[in-house]
Design a protein around this motif. Structure first.
Motif, PDB file in Angstrom:
ATOM      1  N   ARG A 199       0.835  -1.207   0.000  1.00 63.77           N
ATOM      2  CA  ARG A 199       0.000   0.000   0.000  1.00 63.77           C
ATOM      3  C   ARG A 199       0.862   1.247   0.000  1.00 63.77           C
ATOM      4  O   ARG A 199       2.028   1.201   0.371  1.00 63.77           O
ATOM      5  CB  ARG A 199      -0.960   0.017   1.183  1.00 63.77           C
ATOM      6  N   ILE A 200       0.285   2.342  -0.408  1.00 63.99           N
ATOM      7  CA  ILE A 200       0.897   3.657  -0.290  1.00 63.99           C
ATOM      8  C   ILE A 200       0.022   4.412   0.703  1.00 63.99           C
ATOM      9  O   ILE A 200      -1.202   4.475   0.528  1.00 63.99           O
ATOM     10  CB  ILE A 200       0.928   4.405  -1.641  1.00 63.99           C
ATOM     11  N   THR A 201       0.619   4.953   1.739  1.00 62.62           N
ATOM     12  CA  THR A 201      -0.134   5.649   2.771  1.00 62.62           C
ATOM     13  C   THR A 201       0.124   7.146   2.666  1.00 62.62           C
ATOM     14  O   THR A 201       1.272   7.572   2.612  1.00 62.62           O
ATOM     15  CB  THR A 201       0.275   5.142   4.169  1.00 62.62           C
ATOM     16  N   LEU A 202      -0.960   7.917   2.616  1.00 63.42           N
ATOM     17  CA  LEU A 202      -0.862   9.372   2.598  1.00 63.42           C
ATOM     18  C   LEU A 202      -1.500   9.900   3.875  1.00 63.42           C
ATOM     19  O   LEU A 202      -2.614   9.486   4.230  1.00 63.42           O
ATOM     20  CB  LEU A 202      -1.615   9.964   1.402  1.00 63.42           C
ATOM     21  N   HIS A 203      -0.799  10.786   4.558  1.00 61.43           N
ATOM     22  CA  HIS A 203      -1.410  11.425   5.716  1.00 61.43           C
ATOM     23  C   HIS A 203      -0.838  12.820   5.893  1.00 61.43           C
ATOM     24  O   HIS A 203       0.273  13.110   5.462  1.00 61.43           O
ATOM     25  CB  HIS A 203      -1.248  10.579   6.985  1.00 61.43           C
ATOM     26  N   GLY A 204      -1.635  13.677   6.485  1.00 60.89           N
ATOM     27  CA  GLY A 204      -1.237  15.058   6.673  1.00 60.89           C
ATOM     28  C   GLY A 204      -2.026  15.958   5.748  1.00 60.89           C
ATOM     29  O   GLY A 204      -3.142  15.639   5.342  1.00 60.89           O
ATOM     30  N   ASP A 205      -1.439  17.095   5.407  1.00 61.64           N
ATOM     31  CA  ASP A 205      -2.123  18.032   4.523  1.00 61.64           C
ATOM     32  C   ASP A 205      -1.104  18.833   3.735  1.00 61.64           C
ATOM     33  O   ASP A 205       0.062  18.925   4.096  1.00 61.64           O
ATOM     34  CB  ASP A 205      -3.038  18.977   5.310  1.00 61.64           C
ATOM     35  N   VAL A 206      -1.573  19.388   2.646  1.00 56.57           N
ATOM     36  CA  VAL A 206      -0.759  20.267   1.816  1.00 56.57           C
ATOM     37  C   VAL A 206      -1.686  21.315   1.222  1.00 56.57           C
ATOM     38  O   VAL A 206      -2.818  21.013   0.843  1.00 56.57           O
ATOM     39  CB  VAL A 206      -0.004  19.487   0.714  1.00 56.57           C
ATOM     40  N   ASP A 207      -1.225  22.549   1.207  1.00 61.18           N
ATOM     41  CA  ASP A 207      -1.948  23.618   0.531  1.00 61.18           C
ATOM     42  C   ASP A 207      -1.308  23.821  -0.833  1.00 61.18           C
ATOM     43  O   ASP A 207      -0.131  24.173  -0.918  1.00 61.18           O
ATOM     44  CB  ASP A 207      -1.868  24.922   1.332  1.00 61.18           C
ATOM     45  N   LEU A 208      -2.070  23.579  -1.883  1.00 65.06           N
ATOM     46  CA  LEU A 208      -1.576  23.821  -3.233  1.00 65.06           C
ATOM     47  C   LEU A 208      -1.932  25.261  -3.581  1.00 65.06           C
ATOM     48  O   LEU A 208      -3.004  25.546  -4.115  1.00 65.06           O
ATOM     49  CB  LEU A 208      -2.188  22.820  -4.216  1.00 65.06           C
ATOM     50  N   THR A 209      -1.035  26.152  -3.227  1.00 59.52           N
ATOM     51  CA  THR A 209      -1.273  27.574  -3.398  1.00 59.52           C
ATOM     52  C   THR A 209      -1.201  27.966  -4.870  1.00 59.52           C
ATOM     53  O   THR A 209      -0.565  27.281  -5.678  1.00 59.52           O
ATOM     54  CB  THR A 209      -0.237  28.378  -2.589  1.00 59.52           C
ATOM     55  N   ARG A 210      -1.835  29.051  -5.198  1.00 62.20           N
ATOM     56  CA  ARG A 210      -1.888  29.509  -6.593  1.00 62.20           C
ATOM     57  C   ARG A 210      -0.662  30.372  -6.874  1.00 62.20           C
ATOM     58  O   ARG A 210      -0.745  31.579  -7.100  1.00 62.20           O
ATOM     59  CB  ARG A 210      -3.185  30.279  -6.830  1.00 62.20           C
ATOM     60  N   ASP A 211       0.499  29.714  -6.847  1.00 63.51           N
ATOM     61  CA  ASP A 211       1.773  30.380  -7.122  1.00 63.51           C
ATOM     62  C   ASP A 211       2.755  29.329  -7.619  1.00 63.51           C
ATOM     63  O   ASP A 211       2.382  28.165  -7.821  1.00 63.51           O
ATOM     64  CB  ASP A 211       2.301  31.118  -5.884  1.00 63.51           C
ATOM     65  N   LYS A 212       4.001  29.715  -7.832  1.00 66.15           N
ATOM     66  CA  LYS A 212       4.987  28.772  -8.372  1.00 66.15           C
ATOM     67  C   LYS A 212       5.267  27.621  -7.414  1.00 66.15           C
ATOM     68  O   LYS A 212       5.448  26.482  -7.846  1.00 66.15           O
ATOM     69  CB  LYS A 212       6.280  29.506  -8.724  1.00 66.15           C
ATOM     70  N   ALA A 213       5.270  27.904  -6.122  1.00 67.05           N
ATOM     71  CA  ALA A 213       5.485  26.833  -5.139  1.00 67.05           C
ATOM     72  C   ALA A 213       4.338  25.827  -5.182  1.00 67.05           C
ATOM     73  O   ALA A 213       4.550  24.608  -5.143  1.00 67.05           O
ATOM     74  CB  ALA A 213       5.631  27.422  -3.735  1.00 67.05           C
ATOM     75  N   GLY A 214       3.103  26.323  -5.285  1.00 69.80           N
ATOM     76  CA  GLY A 214       1.939  25.435  -5.377  1.00 69.80           C
ATOM     77  C   GLY A 214       1.967  24.606  -6.646  1.00 69.80           C
ATOM     78  O   GLY A 214       1.619  23.418  -6.640  1.00 69.80           O
ATOM     79  N   LEU A 215       2.387  25.223  -7.733  1.00 70.11           N
ATOM     80  CA  LEU A 215       2.504  24.486  -8.996  1.00 70.11           C
ATOM     81  C   LEU A 215       3.544  23.382  -8.881  1.00 70.11           C
ATOM     82  O   LEU A 215       3.310  22.243  -9.319  1.00 70.11           O
ATOM     83  CB  LEU A 215       2.868  25.433 -10.136  1.00 70.11           C
ATOM     84  N   ALA A 216       4.673  23.658  -8.260  1.00 68.16           N
ATOM     85  CA  ALA A 216       5.717  22.642  -8.100  1.00 68.16           C
ATOM     86  C   ALA A 216       5.216  21.484  -7.242  1.00 68.16           C
ATOM     87  O   ALA A 216       5.461  20.313  -7.567  1.00 68.16           O
ATOM     88  CB  ALA A 216       6.965  23.270  -7.477  1.00 68.16           C
ATOM     89  N   GLN A 217       4.499  21.794  -6.171  1.00 66.56           N
ATOM     90  CA  GLN A 217       3.954  20.732  -5.317  1.00 66.56           C
ATOM     91  C   GLN A 217       2.902  19.918  -6.066  1.00 66.56           C
ATOM     92  O   GLN A 217       2.871  18.686  -5.965  1.00 66.56           O
ATOM     93  CB  GLN A 217       3.367  21.327  -4.038  1.00 66.56           C
ATOM     94  N   ALA A 218       2.048  20.581  -6.826  1.00 69.98           N
ATOM     95  CA  ALA A 218       1.019  19.880  -7.595  1.00 69.98           C
ATOM     96  C   ALA A 218       1.647  18.955  -8.637  1.00 69.98           C
ATOM     97  O   ALA A 218       1.206  17.821  -8.827  1.00 69.98           O
ATOM     98  CB  ALA A 218       0.081  20.887  -8.268  1.00 69.98           C
ATOM     99  N   ARG A 219       2.693  19.434  -9.291  1.00 69.22           N
ATOM    100  CA  ARG A 219       3.378  18.590 -10.287  1.00 69.22           C
ATOM    101  C   ARG A 219       4.010  17.367  -9.626  1.00 69.22           C
ATOM    102  O   ARG A 219       3.966  16.267 -10.181  1.00 69.22           O
ATOM    103  CB  ARG A 219       4.437  19.407 -11.021  1.00 69.22           C
ATOM    104  N   LEU A 220       4.611  17.555  -8.467  1.00 68.59           N
ATOM    105  CA  LEU A 220       5.224  16.424  -7.756  1.00 68.59           C
ATOM    106  C   LEU A 220       4.165  15.404  -7.361  1.00 68.59           C
ATOM    107  O   LEU A 220       4.332  14.195  -7.587  1.00 68.59           O
ATOM    108  CB  LEU A 220       5.984  16.925  -6.531  1.00 68.59           C
ATOM    109  N   LEU A 221       3.053  15.861  -6.806  1.00 68.74           N
ATOM    110  CA  LEU A 221       1.970  14.939  -6.444  1.00 68.74           C
ATOM    111  C   LEU A 221       1.409  14.236  -7.673  1.00 68.74           C
ATOM    112  O   LEU A 221       1.144  13.028  -7.638  1.00 68.74           O
ATOM    113  CB  LEU A 221       0.849  15.697  -5.727  1.00 68.74           C
ATOM    114  N   HIS A 222       1.252  14.973  -8.750  1.00 62.67           N
ATOM    115  CA  HIS A 222       0.734  14.400  -9.997  1.00 62.67           C
ATOM    116  C   HIS A 222       1.648  13.286 -10.495  1.00 62.67           C
ATOM    117  O   HIS A 222       1.190  12.204 -10.884  1.00 62.67           O
ATOM    118  CB  HIS A 222       0.608  15.524 -11.038  1.00 62.67           C
ATOM    119  N   ARG A 223       2.955  13.540 -10.470  1.00 57.80           N
ATOM    120  CA  ARG A 223       3.915  12.537 -10.932  1.00 57.80           C
ATOM    121  C   ARG A 223       3.918  11.323 -10.008  1.00 57.80           C
ATOM    122  O   ARG A 223       3.879  10.180 -10.472  1.00 57.80           O
ATOM    123  CB  ARG A 223       5.316  13.122 -11.021  1.00 57.80           C
ATOM    124  N   LEU A 224       3.924  11.557  -8.691  1.00 59.52           N
ATOM    125  CA  LEU A 224       3.925  10.439  -7.745  1.00 59.52           C
ATOM    126  C   LEU A 224       2.682   9.578  -7.904  1.00 59.52           C
ATOM    127  O   LEU A 224       2.765   8.344  -7.956  1.00 59.52           O
ATOM    128  CB  LEU A 224       4.021  10.958  -6.306  1.00 59.52           C
TER     129      LEU A 224
END
Length: 85
Positions: free
Chosen positions: A30-55
């Motif tokens: 299994r893959i376990t996800l826990h916690g939270d992340v704010d995907l902010t509408r900025d370059k940092a949020g885009l980078a986090q969204a891309r990483l999650l998308h790829r994973l």
């Protein structure tokens, strides 16, 4: 946050990737996800969204390539004596 983490889904019981306060833990079954992340509408949020998308894309690819059971059996729970008594 690493741009290209070495995370192979279902490969081991050790890898953990963190995106914000969201932890993605690797397990053999299994893959376990826990916690939270704010995907902010900025370059940092885009980078986090891309990483999650790829994973998650990697997780889906592994699952689609496997012969999967309908559901995993419940994990076996083992009770051990309390070593502090």
């Amino acid at each position: 946050m690493s741009a290209k983490p070495a995370f192979v889904p279902y490969a081991n019981e050790a890898d953990v990737i963190e995106v914000g306060n969201l932890a993605i833990e690797n397990r053999l079954d299994r893959i376990t996800l826990h916690g939270d992340v704010d995907l902010t509408r900025d370059k940092a949020g885009l980078a986090q969204a891309r990483l999650l998308h790829r994973l998650l894309g990697d997780v889906v690819a592994v699952l689609e390539a496997a012969a999967l059971p309908d559901a995993l059996p419940a994990p076996q729970v083992k009770t051990v004596d309390n070593p502090f008594n």
